[in-house]
Design a protein around this motif. Structure first.
Motif: not given
Ligand code: 13P
Ligand code: SF4
Length: 394
Positions: A182-183, A178-179, A213-214, A389, A185-186, A209
């Motif tokens: 997130e990283w 998940d982290a 999660k997202m 995270g 997509f950022a 995930t």
């Protein structure tokens, strides 16, 4: 040979695919029935002392795990591998991709040893560099590559991790996917629709995930089949997708099925279902808790006495948990016995052979990643190790 015909590599990479490398050990591989094996391993380990550091993945056999200085999931072992800079030899009781990562993350003078070179991973073999490069070319042709961040699961070869390092991507494990997403997509804040991830080799970890999660939907996910022209996808599908999932899976976790969960719940309505995120999406949806092997262990350690559990992960770990927690009722989620055959390749005879060879001054089965691959793979691994995270910490 076309990439369609690439063989799986259950016996590792190399020119001698016809032989069981690691089984044909130079010198004598002790017999499995040798009653002195435990004592021989203990004596060899003691003789090597601080020069030796033994890492053991949770899926290893009991006979091997008893000699591990550190046990862990893939993330913890990657982090811990670098934690003994004074150790000359790192004996990795796990599978090939883990030993490669340990070699990348340890100092050049430290030698990483895999007691049986045939301890590969069928999932890791489902994504080969030539196939991934082919997929990337297709993304370029579709005009979307600039919006895509490649994310590879730890369960992949070093050259795939290097591909991610070269192309602005990251490695993840089941405890920090998940982290990592997130990283990823950022990294593409200006991409139309918020950017895309090409996730390999485990479609299930990627899908679970992304959706659970997202907050993405199943419609945001497409599956790239490396055996189909253009991955079996149209340019339009590639343009619309947020998650491009590689068609790969774990042959162990792919066995667990939702109907067994229904059956168990019908028999025992209080049972809790605890599964690994490599399980299929329908299994994960029906489970109560989902997480890496380290998460599974911690959940069971914290479980109230008398509670009942069915666990969907590799059988060595489930059996060990059941033995270590006689106050709980723990069952295996599959109807049949199912070990990870490659994890099981590391047995006491191979461990004894590797350790006694080291005592004799002979380094066997060293895993060495070439310097260029190592440099690029390290970029992607270090991005993972510095992800923010809590989810990827102990
Ligand atoms: P973790 O160690 O991340 O739980 O992954 C399990 C696995 O399949 C390792 O091969
Ligand atoms: Fe590979 Fe699955 Fe075995 Fe892990 S459990 S090493 S993912 S085949």
């Amino acid at each position: 040979m076309s990439i369609i015909d690439l063989p799986l590599l259950p016996l590792g990479k190399g020119r001698d695919l016809g032989t069981e490398r690691g089984v044909e050990c130079p010198g004598d591989l002790p017999s499995a029935s040798d009653p002195t094996l435990v004592e021989r391993a203990r004596v060899a380990k003691e003789a090597l002392g601080e020069r030796l550091f033994v890492l053991g993945h949770h899926y290893q056999r009991d006979e091997v795990i008893q000699f591990a200085d550190v046990t862990g999931d893939s993330f913890k072992l990657a982090r811990d591998a670098a934690g003994r800079p004074a150790a000359e030899f790192i004996v990795f009781c796990g599978v090939h991709f883990m030993a490669e990562s340990a070699d990348i993350l340890t100092a050049p003078e430290q030698k990483v040893i895999l007691p049986d070179l045939a301890a590969g991973c069928s999932m890791a073999d489902m994504a080969r560099l030539a196939q991934v490069e082919d997929a990337w070319d297709a993304l370029v042709d579709a005009g979307v590559a600039q919006d895509v961040v490649p994310v590879t699961y730890m369960n992949s070869s070093a050259d795939i991790k290097a591909f991610c390092g070269r192309n602005g991507g990251v490695v993840c494990t089941s405890s920090n996917a998940d982290a990592a997403l997130e990283w990823a997509f950022a990294q593409k804040p200006d991409a139309p629709g918020g950017g895309k991830v090409l996730f390999f080799p485990d479609q299930h970890l990627g899908r679970n995930t992304a959706v659970l999660k997202m907050g993405l939907s199943l419609d945001d996910c497409v599956v790239w089949d490396p055996r189909q022209p253009n991955g079996g996808l149209s340019v339009e599908q590639l343009r619309d997708a947020r998650m491009i999932l590689w068609r790969g899976h774990c042959s162990v976790h792919g066995r667990f099925s939702a109907d067994v969960i229904d059956e168990l719940r019908a028999k025992d309505p209080d049972i809790s279902i605890l599964v690994h995120p490599e399980c299929t999406h329908d299994v994960v949806l029906k489970a109560d808790l989902v997480g890496s092997t380290e998460f599974i262990i911690k959940t069971i350690e914290a479980a109230p006495a008398g509670s009942s559990w069915a666990i969907g992960t590799e059988l060595n770990l489930v059996k060990r948990l059941s033995q270590d927690h006689p106050d709980l009722s723990i069952s295996f989620l599959d109807r049949n016995v199912c070990y990870c055959s490659t994890m099981n390749r590391i047995d006491l005879p191979h461990l004894v052979w590797a350790l006694e060879s080291l005592v004799d001054g002979v380094v066997v089965n060293q895993i060495e990643v070439d310097p260029d691959t190592e440099r690029d793979a390290k970029v992607a691994l270090e991005r993972m190790l510095s992800l923010p995270g809590k989810s990827h910490r102990d």
